[in-house]
Design an enzyme around this catalytic site. Sequence first.
Site, PDB file in Angstrom:
ATOM      1  N   ASN A  75      13.380 -75.053  35.313  1.00  0.00           N
ATOM      2  CA  ASN A  75      14.286 -73.898  35.332  1.00  0.00           C
ATOM      3  C   ASN A  75      15.347 -74.073  34.257  1.00  0.00           C
ATOM      4  O   ASN A  75      15.681 -75.188  33.864  1.00  0.00           O
ATOM      5  CB  ASN A  75      14.962 -73.798  36.709  1.00  0.00           C
ATOM      6  CG  ASN A  75      15.926 -72.634  36.775  1.00  0.00           C
ATOM      7  OD1 ASN A  75      15.547 -71.487  36.595  1.00  0.00           O
ATOM      8  ND2 ASN A  75      17.202 -72.931  37.004  1.00  0.00           N
TER       9      ASN A  75
ATOM     10  N   ASP B 293      36.700 -66.517  36.279  1.00  0.00           N
ATOM     11  CA  ASP B 293      35.322 -66.044  36.171  1.00  0.00           C
ATOM     12  C   ASP B 293      35.285 -64.662  35.520  1.00  0.00           C
ATOM     13  O   ASP B 293      36.251 -64.222  34.914  1.00  0.00           O
ATOM     14  CB  ASP B 293      34.641 -66.045  37.539  1.00  0.00           C
ATOM     15  CG  ASP B 293      33.155 -66.398  37.418  1.00  0.00           C
ATOM     16  OD1 ASP B 293      32.439 -65.696  36.679  1.00  0.00           O
ATOM     17  OD2 ASP B 293      32.706 -67.364  38.054  1.00  0.00           O
TER      18      ASP B 293
END
Length: 413
Positions: free
Chosen positions: A128, A238
């Site tokens: 991944n 964020d």
Amino acid sequence: MREFIEKMRKEGFVVDITGPCSPDDMKAAQQAAATDKILFFHHMGSARTVMNVTADRCTLASALGMNEKEMVKKLSDATFEGKIVNDGKLAMKKPDLSRIPVMHFFPKDAGKYFTAGIVFSKWDGVENASIHRMLVLDNTRVAARLVEGRHTHVMLKKALACGERLPLAVVVGVHPAVMFASCTRVPAGKELAYAAELLGGTIHVRECSNGVLVPADAEIVLEGFIGADVTDEGPFVDITGTYDPVRRQPVIEFTGMHTKPDFIYHSILPGGDEHKILMGCPYEPKIYRAVAGVTEVKNVVLTKGGCGYLHAVIQIKKSTQGDGKNAIMAAFAAHTSLKHVVVVDEDIEPTDPTEVEYAIATRVSGDRDVMVITGARGSSLDPCQKEDGTNVKIGVDATMVLGHEDEFRRATW
């Protein structure tokens, strides 16, 4: 990455900053927030650093070798079947994170963070790739924010259940196509194949000593493992520009390090335009495919004002009066973090906020064209999210009423 930066420099999209800079004083972050151009810091501490590599749709389209207006449609046709060529083992030295100009971005951040590090992890034959923010703990360890239920987190749980650590490599400084592929939800294990497809069909990789494959042309590679150790991670800014809270997160321990002799470090400004592009644009093809199943879709844009993640504008060609609402429902199903969706006609440019506002102003009747959906799953990044994890979603059908187009069309010469 180097070839792309030089290409953009020739086109006037690179700002070279030759004076000395510090990764600690946050001035570089402020400079990155003030422009969409690529910033190349020649003396960031003891190394070179680049920011805003793909901070707008134009540079992303250029990196992918696509026309900006046709980009989403072309990406929606991806097959994820590029060729991966293994060039052999990658030599490693002792890890030393102090050599890398990892930056402190905002005053209340927990410390210095890797923000453009792609985590390549491997378990049970499946590899991944995804980007995770990583807080530097010392010269060999970082704390990584792993979103629960995402692939890296799932692989870690499987490894720990077998009493083992998850092997991985953190890669910094790759071609933007590799970054984009790593941010895209693809079939399991297809990130490198997708990157190869975006690069024209082939990607060359090298193998770390723990068996993880990484792009051969990477500027920095840090190999290591995630185990059962956890520590506090955060606060950290964020995508919404607000501080994410402190959480207990896994610790990555690095066992090896490989860099180009004159490496270029890539840093992404949290909540900045490059962050928004890499968060949002990979979802646009997915939304495009979903909407194409219910009506004729022309374009999909996750807007800068919507944090590149929470707001979508969808351009369609209506054939029935209900197409706008069907498009809204398809979009919400395709990208569950979406909060507000606006659907517009072909004559409205979805990348232009003024055009979209005009469509809302002149083509929307609130009692007929606004959908309000309560109790739906939203984004954990949204400050409005309720304690139970749900949110309120709004869809706006800002398209002309079929059969009455002449009453809505703007005059032209």
